[in-house]
Design an enzyme around this catalytic site. Structure first.
Site, PDB file in Angstrom:
ATOM      1  N   ASP A  82       0.686  -1.212  -0.077  1.00  0.00           N
ATOM      2  CA  ASP A  82       0.015   0.059  -0.036  1.00  0.00           C
ATOM      3  C   ASP A  82       1.000   1.280  -0.044  1.00  0.00           C
ATOM      4  OD1 ASP A  82      -2.380   1.263   0.091  1.00  0.00           O
ATOM      5  OD2 ASP A  82      -2.482   1.354   2.280  1.00  0.00           O
ATOM      6  N   HIS A  83       0.416   2.079  -1.011  1.00  0.00           N
ATOM      7  CA  HIS A  83       1.311   3.447  -1.000  1.00  0.00           C
ATOM      8  C   HIS A  83       2.870   3.150  -0.977  1.00  0.00           C
ATOM      9  CE1 HIS A  83      -2.042   6.066  -0.720  1.00  0.00           C
ATOM     10  NE2 HIS A  83      -2.583   5.128   0.161  1.00  0.00           N
ATOM     11  N   ASP A 104       2.979   5.212  -5.523  1.00  0.00           N
ATOM     12  CA  ASP A 104       2.236   6.540  -5.437  1.00  0.00           C
ATOM     13  C   ASP A 104       3.041   7.535  -5.503  1.00  0.00           C
ATOM     14  OD1 ASP A 104       0.799   8.500  -4.697  1.00  0.00           O
ATOM     15  OD2 ASP A 104       0.451   7.862  -2.495  1.00  0.00           O
ATOM     16  N   GLU A 134      -1.595   5.800  -8.898  1.00  0.00           N
ATOM     17  CA  GLU A 134      -2.446   6.780  -8.714  1.00  0.00           C
ATOM     18  C   GLU A 134      -2.293   8.087  -9.257  1.00  0.00           C
ATOM     19  OE1 GLU A 134      -3.272   7.254  -4.294  1.00  0.00           O
ATOM     20  OE2 GLU A 134      -3.370   9.611  -4.547  1.00  0.00           O
ATOM     21  N   GLY A 221      -9.273   5.401   0.954  1.00  0.00           N
ATOM     22  CA  GLY A 221      -9.908   6.453   1.918  1.00  0.00           C
ATOM     23  C   GLY A 221     -11.518   5.943   2.029  1.00  0.00           C
ATOM     24  N   SER A 223     -13.133   4.252   4.212  1.00  0.00           N
ATOM     25  CA  SER A 223     -13.710   3.949   5.619  1.00  0.00           C
ATOM     26  C   SER A 223     -14.958   4.946   6.056  1.00  0.00           C
ATOM     27  CB  SER A 223     -12.552   4.188   6.897  1.00  0.00           C
ATOM     28  OG  SER A 223     -11.721   3.164   7.048  1.00  0.00           O
ATOM     29  N   ASN A 264     -10.068   0.279  -0.162  1.00  0.00           N
ATOM     30  CA  ASN A 264      -9.237   0.319   0.715  1.00  0.00           C
ATOM     31  C   ASN A 264      -9.768   0.688   2.176  1.00  0.00           C
ATOM     32  OD1 ASN A 264      -7.485  -0.069  -1.396  1.00  0.00           O
ATOM     33  ND2 ASN A 264      -6.006   1.366  -0.832  1.00  0.00           N
ATOM     34  N   ASP A 266      -8.912   0.876   6.207  1.00  0.00           N
ATOM     35  CA  ASP A 266      -7.800   0.937   7.251  1.00  0.00           C
ATOM     36  C   ASP A 266      -8.383   1.499   8.798  1.00  0.00           C
ATOM     37  OD1 ASP A 266      -5.525   0.678   8.941  1.00  0.00           O
ATOM     38  OD2 ASP A 266      -4.394   1.937   7.751  1.00  0.00           O
TER      39      ASP A 266
HETATM   40  O1  G3H Z   1      -3.028   5.153   3.430  1.00  0.00           O
HETATM   41  C1  G3H Z   1      -2.960   4.765   4.490  1.00  0.00           C
HETATM   42  C2  G3H Z   1      -3.198   3.620   5.336  1.00  0.00           C
HETATM   43  O2  G3H Z   1      -4.063   3.883   6.159  1.00  0.00           O
HETATM   44  C3  G3H Z   1      -1.868   3.152   5.923  1.00  0.00           C
HETATM   45  O3  G3H Z   1      -1.584   4.067   6.885  1.00  0.00           O
HETATM   46  O4  G3H Z   1       0.964   4.542   6.629  1.00  0.00           O
HETATM   47  O5  G3H Z   1      -0.187   4.911   8.902  1.00  0.00           O
HETATM   48  O6  G3H Z   1       0.451   2.363   7.757  1.00  0.00           O
HETATM   49  P1  G3H Z   1      -0.046   3.921   7.592  1.00  0.00           P
HETATM   50  P1  13P Z   2      -9.195   4.819   5.352  1.00  0.00           P
HETATM   51  O1  13P Z   2      -8.228   5.974   5.926  1.00  0.00           O
HETATM   52  O2  13P Z   2     -10.372   5.616   5.024  1.00  0.00           O
HETATM   53  O3  13P Z   2      -9.420   3.553   6.024  1.00  0.00           O
HETATM   54  O4  13P Z   2      -8.339   4.612   3.958  1.00  0.00           O
HETATM   55  C1  13P Z   2      -7.392   3.414   3.991  1.00  0.00           C
HETATM   56  C2  13P Z   2      -6.469   3.569   2.662  1.00  0.00           C
HETATM   57  O5  13P Z   2      -6.968   4.267   1.638  1.00  0.00           O
HETATM   58  C3  13P Z   2      -5.288   2.759   2.550  1.00  0.00           C
HETATM   59  O6  13P Z   2      -4.726   2.965   1.544  1.00  0.00           O
HETATM   60 ZN    ZN Z   3      -4.650   4.689   0.682  1.00  0.00          ZN
END
Ligand code: G3H
Ligand code: 13P
Ligand code: ZN
Length: 321
Positions: A82-83, A104, A134, A221, A223, A264, A266
């Site tokens: 992720d990212h 990203d 992205e 994003g 959530s 996604n 988180d």
């Molecule tokens: O896109 C962000 C995800 O929620 C991952 O977050 O970089 O704090 O692990 P993190």
């Molecule tokens: P949320 O912060 O909305 O859960 O998004 C998570 C996300 O996009 C991880 O790449």
């Molecule tokens: Zn993300």
């Protein structure tokens, strides 16, 4: 069952018109919660690991945890970076056997973004891995301040349909994360702001008309930031403030129907886990066995994931299609 390739999960999700949950993993309890819910709901799943997760848990521990999850379950599981913020990080994950990586470079100008993505794509495709890019920036819902150009502004934070086509063609990415007013975290919207779903439809249509077929889009994003979780955190000593806000489940439903194949999530897992831990620590102040607060936290995350699979992503029951 061995890991399932991201490419295969995408193909089935597009055919079945459901979305794959891409849930972030940072530790054992989160992983167990996600896997148990997916196993019981017979849902395919993408486990995604951020750079922060790798720094927190160590790549070798995470690999060990995921290997255990794969060994103990019967559902299709893909593993995704992720990212990813550099070619080197993407390469490490590709070499470790991730089935997909996100590069990203969305903060870079268009041409630089294409260049960085194309480099990752070249390496990934030689090593049986697929790539998410992205275009646009996840700065949240705001008035998009790009220049006027056709029906949609260009050069602002949101993804432009024509630029999405150019970007996919030039970079060779296998899926595209879009910016349509979405953002990370627990404070996504103010007042009546919401996702620009018309723009999402236009992006999907532009890709189809350019000959890219049913091209997989990714919604970051995603959530929903349930009010009851924020309230529970605050009830047990937290201080999240009144202005928490997420994407409505109705918007995600539309995004799924339009073609967001990977969604996604988180923050909602973090909220569920934190609320459950806080409740135990406040209501049972004599407790100090971590299992006594981590087990309820794991259960809370599991039930939240189950709800997403069944009612939001509609991928429950599709593990063995
Ligand atoms: O896109 C962000 C995800 O929620 C991952 O977050 O970089 O704090 O692990 P993190
Ligand atoms: P949320 O912060 O909305 O859960 O998004 C998570 C996300 O996009 C991880 O790449
Ligand atoms: Zn993300």
């Amino acid at each position: 069952m061995p890991l399932t390739h991201t490419r295969d999960l995408f193909a089935k999700a597009l055919k079945g018109k459901y979305a794959l949950g891409a849930f972030n993993v940072n530790n054992m309890e989160l992983l167990q919660a996600i896997i148990e819910a997916c196993e019981e709901e017979k849902a395919p799943v993408m486990l995604q690991i951020s750079k922060g997760a790798r720094d927190y848990a160590h790549p070798v521990y995470l690999k060990g945890l995921i290997d255990s999850a794969v060994k103990l379950s019967t559902i299709p599981i893909a593993v995704h970076l992720d990212h990813g913020d550099s070619f080197e990080l993407c390469k490490q994950c590709i070499d470790e056997g991730f089935t997909s990586v996100m590069i990203d470079a969305s903060h870079d100008p268009f041409d630089k973004n294409v260049e960085v993505c194309a480099k990752v794509v070249e390496y990934a495709h030689k090593h049986n891995c697929v790539v998410e890019g992205e275009l646009g920036m996840l700065v949240g819902a705001q008035h998009d301040d790009g220049e006027e150009g056709g029906s949609y502004s260009k050069g602002g934070a949101y993804t432009h349909p024509d630029e999405a086509v150019q970007f996919v063609k030039q970079s060779g990415v296998d899926s595209l994360a879009v910016a349509i007013g979405n953002s990370h975290g627990a404070y996504k919207f103010k007042g009546e702001q919401h996702l620009d779903l018309e723009r999402l439809k236009a992006i999907k249509k532009a890709l189809l008309e350019a000959g890219m077929g049913d091209y997989p889009l990714v919604l970051h994003g995603a959530s929903s930031v349930p009010k009851e979780l924020a309230q529970k955190i605050n009830k047990y000593g937290g201080d999240l403030g009144e202005e928490t806000a997420g994407v409505s489940e109705a918007d995600i439903e539309v995004a799924r129907r339009v073609g967001c194949t990977k969604v996604n999530i988180d923050t909602d897992l973090r909220l569920a886990m934190t609320a459950a831990i806080r409740e135990v620590l406040v209501t049972k102040p004599k407790e100090f066995d971590p299992r006594k607060y981590l087990a309820p936290a794991r259960k809370a995350v599991k039930e939240l994931v189950r709800h997403k699979l069944r009612n939001v992503l509609c991928c429950a029951g599709h593990a063995f299609d």
